[in-house]
Design an enzyme around this catalytic site. Structure first.
Site, short mmCIF file in Angstrom:
data_model
loop_
_atom_site.label_atom_id
_atom_site.label_comp_id
_atom_site.label_asym_id
_atom_site.label_seq_id
_atom_site.Cartn_x
_atom_site.Cartn_y
_atom_site.Cartn_z
N GLU A 31 0.85 -1.18 0.00
CA GLU A 31 0.00 0.00 0.00
C GLU A 31 0.89 1.23 0.00
OE1 GLU A 31 -3.85 2.06 2.16
OE2 GLU A 31 -2.90 0.34 3.14
N CYS A 220 -6.68 1.35 2.50
CA CYS A 220 -7.46 2.58 2.50
C CYS A 220 -7.23 3.40 1.23
CB CYS A 220 -7.12 3.39 3.74
SG CYS A 220 -7.62 2.59 5.28
N ASN A 343 -12.59 -2.85 1.10
CA ASN A 343 -11.52 -2.91 2.10
C ASN A 343 -12.02 -2.35 3.41
OD1 ASN A 343 -8.54 -2.88 3.03
ND2 ASN A 343 -9.21 -0.78 3.35
N GLU A 344 -12.11 -3.20 4.42
CA GLU A 344 -12.47 -2.76 5.78
C GLU A 344 -13.75 -1.93 5.79
OE1 GLU A 344 -9.24 -0.81 7.73
OE2 GLU A 344 -8.02 -2.61 7.84
#
Length: 764
Positions: A31, A220, A343-344
């Site tokens: 990331e 994120c 994602n999350e």
């Protein structure tokens, strides 16, 4: 027996359990956090070479961030090289324009550096001069930059270093010449004379992990802060000047010089399969107003973008996006097999509808791609539970779980996957770390990884996170690999990851352990109630502990003791913020940094409440975060916290916000796992993994299915440091060493204290 005498340990290796391991099991997650790409894996040496930094990246940043100049430099936007890169500079000589790079530009004597830029000779005579100069302004390498007339021209030349050192790029425009510049770049050249895309020592460090897959670009970063910051892959391919730069979720700038084509090419360099992660039609929920959703009328176009991504990766040259890939220099498909969707995410109805639209289209048009779902940011809680429920409803093949927890949590939860439904979705343990860079954390991760292998029929994939961090620019710790301009600093966790991925088995065999393997977790000790308000000043009054009144206090950055409390007790208080923008924390019980509770009243930008448990000086969020308006200046907040043994309850303004039972189960600190594989000569090898996360060495004896046979082989051992050795921004305090094994039947083998061992064994 003395405290340092070895403890007997018996290991009996049984027959295969029927669990075979996915060859993709151990991978990496890249990331763009901690300046992992620009300033890191990206070999680019100039910072803000396209003058596109803005205050959206970080307050105070602008087009000339990382540049210094003397003379007349004008920021212009009227006639850019490309609309996606709309800012450039006009230099009216005499001018010097200097770029500091990322701290400094490291130059090696005799090395070649490729400079490129777009130039526009506006008027005048003469030519610009280029040089990489040292701190005294003396050139390390220099050349003349020819600038043709008549609009934007792309210039490229090589600078050969006459001597080495730390330098800066300097552009000098003489009097009488007016020149416009954009998209400046400086890259080291490789042995083939071509400029490098990736920083070689970091690539070598990643290649040594032998990853099966690479997950990218986030995290994120993939679903961004708001719809305008969503990561759109098409904006990151093609010539640099046509790519769309953006602010980074983690508070800096993404040039997008490393875009989707480069991510795929990195996978090829590492021999790994690509695993792109795309937003499920919603942005990250961790911003004011929560997640933003792509309007339903725009979702068909977004779904098509994702289908086009798969075609870009896998399509033949007769397809639109396969042809585009070939045009960019890669005619062969990349062989995409995995794709993460979300994602999350907060599992809302908006998320579910959009997720289903994308997943159904992929299943219909690209059955060769396995979609990975998501189950929130934590290994528990409402989003986790609903995420798994939704995954079962949708018949999702694999669910992405994340866990940033304490070493204690990992040692307490080694049975986590033993009882997962074998008929339901499998698991991708996509982000995990045991909170610190210590040996203690690395061994806890190793213990958990052993149990992931043991449950290889459920855990199909796993990757530690974050992967890379540039010294001095990190937004998150711990990280697997630290680096600066000169050095790469692998952590103890890096060595653990490599010890798993380099020596892999094919099928799991049963292992029976006899001996002292568990460490009890005692009841939380009595201690004090302590208050602090980082980022605020809070008045606390009308307070009591177990009904006994406590004098009013004012709380700020420094911790203030309110009074003593036992394992059971009740704290009540009224907190009123006097100034600042954050909330307050309440710490209960324990002493120093060890084994206490913490209640955050206004955590995560004063937007949530959370309960934490501290063990070995390391924090674990054990309930929450739950959304809350937070503390407001001059508005009293009534708080009540009740401790009843392991049960913890927290009321805020008479609302019960937390009601939980703290996990005080013993930690399993001695852990073994074993797989088998067929060696090149056709014989069977056992790959044994053994964690001893205690202060005492173990004297281990082994029994194999073959009976009382001798054992021969080679072991890789990570040992020799204090468990709390190892800090962020430093190399591991220990490195693996190889040890030959030649044991007679029944002969014991000593396993060091605080160690991780991987042994490749054969009988006879």
């Amino acid at each position: 027996m003395s405290d340092t005498a070895p403890v007997p340990l018996s290991l009996t290796l049984g027959e295969p359990t029927g669990v075979t391991l996915d060859p993709d099991l151990w991978g990496i997650f890249l990331e763009d956090i901690n300046w992992s790409l620009d300033g890191g894996l990206n070999a680019e040496l100039l910072r803000n070479g396209d003058f596109e930094f803005t205050h959206a990246d970080r307050p105070g940043w602008g087009p000339l961030t990382a540049w210094q100049h003397t003379g007349e430099v004008e920021i212009r936007t009227e006639d850019p090289v490309h609309p996606h890169n709309g800012t450039y500079v006009r230099l009216t000589g005499p001018v010097t324009l200097t770029n500091e790079g990322f701290d400094a530009i490291r130059v090696e004597a005799g090395a070649r550096y490729r400079f490129s830029a777009f130039t526009w000779r506006v008027q005048g005579v003469g030519e610009a001069a280029l040089a990489i100069v040292d701190a005294a302004g003396e050139p390390l390498a220099q050349a003349t930059l020819a600038t043709p007339e008549g609009g934007w021209h792309e210039a490229s030349l090589d600078l050969v270093a006459e001597r080495g050192g730390l330098g800066r790029l300097r552009v000098t425009v003489p009097r009488g010449l007016t020149l416009e510049l954009d998209a400046l770049s400086l890259r080291p050249c490789g042995s083939d004379g071509e400029p490098l895309t990736f920083r070689q020592d970091l690539v070598d460090t990643l290649r040594a992990l032998e990853p099966s897959f690479v997950r990218f670009p986030g995290g994120c970063v993939a679903h961004g802060l708001g719809l305008g910051n969503l990561y759109h892959w098409k904006q990151t391919v093609g010539p640099r000047e046509e790519r769309v730069p953006s602010f980074n979720t983690w508070g800096y700038h993404q040039s997008r010089q490393i875009g989707y084509l480069e991510y795929f090419e990195l996978c090829e360099l590492l021999g790994a399969t690509p695993m792109p992660i795309v937003a499920a039609g919603v942005s990250c929920q961790n911003l004011r107003g929560r997640a933003a959703c792509i309007p339903m009328e725009d979702m068909p176009a977004y779904v098509q973008d994702i289908l086009d991504l798969v075609e870009f990766a896998n399509g033949g040259p007769d397809t639109r996006w396969g042809a585009r890939r070939a045009e960019l220099g890669h005619p062969e498909p990349f062989g995409l097999r995995w794709l993460g969707l979300g994602n999350e995410d907060e599992i809302t109805r908006d998320f579910e509808v959009r997720y289903a639209m994308v997943a159904e289209a992929l299943a219909s048009q690209h059955p060769e791609v396995t979609v990975i779902g998501t189950a929130g940011p934590q290994p528990f809680g409402p989003d986790f539970e609903r995420g798994w429920e939704f995954a079962r409803e949708q018949r999702v093949a694999v669910v992405d779980e994340h866990a940033y927890r304490t070493p204690r949590w990992f040692h307490q939860n080694l049975d986590r996957y033993d009882d997962y439904d074998r008929e339901g979705p499998a698991v991708y343990f996509g982000e995990y770390a045991a909170r610190t860079n210590s040996v203690r954390s690395a061994l806890a991760e190793a213990a958990f990884m052993i149990t992931m292998e043991r449950n290889g029929d459920i855990v199909r994939l796993a990757s530690y996170a974050p992967l890379l961090a540039r010294l001095g620019t990190t937004q998150w710790v711990p990280d697997l690999i630290y680096f600066d301009a000169d050095d790469v600093l692998p952590s103890a966790s890096y060595h653990v990851q490599r010890m798993f991925s380099v020596e892999r088995g094919e099928a799991v065999v049963d292992v029976a352990l006899e001996g002292e393997t568990h460490v009890p977790v005692p009841p939380r000790p009595a201690g004090n109630v302590r208050l602090a308000a980082p980022g605020a000043r809070v008045r606390v009054d009308d307070a009591s502990i177990d009904g006994a009144p406590v004098a009013p206090v004012e709380v700020g950055e420094s911790e203030v003791e309110l009074g003593a409390i036992g394992a059971d007790g009740v704290v009540e208080l009224t907190a009123t913020r006097v100034e600042g923008s954050e909330g307050m924390i309440v710490r209960l019980g324990g002493t120093g940094t060890d084994d206490f509770l913490q209640v955050d009243l206004g955590s995560w930008q004063n937007k949530t409440t959370v309960v934490h448990s501290f063990a070995d000086g390391i924090s674990n969020d054990i309930d929450g975060p739950y959304a809350h308006p937070g503390m407001s200046t001059d508005v009293p907040m009534r708080v009540r916290i009740a401790l009843d043994g392991p049960r913890i309850r927290v009321w805020v303004d008479d609302e019960l916000r937390h009601d939980l039972v703290e996990d005080r189960r013993p930690e399993q600190r001695v852990v073994a796992g074993c797989t088998v594989r067929t060696a090149e000569d056709g014989t069977r090898e056992h790959v044994l993994r053994l964690v001893n996360a205690t202060d005492r060495p173990r004297r281990a004896t082994f029994a194999l299915p073959e009976g009382g046979a001798a054992l021969r082989g080679v072991a890789t051992v990570l040992a020799g440091a204090d468990p709390d050795a190892g800090q962020p921004f430093e190399a591991s305090p220990v490195e693996p060493r190889e040890v030959a094994i030649d044991l007679a039947a029944g002969e014991p083998w000593e396993i060091p204290a605080w160690s991780f061992t991987v042994a490749v064994l054969r009988a006879g």
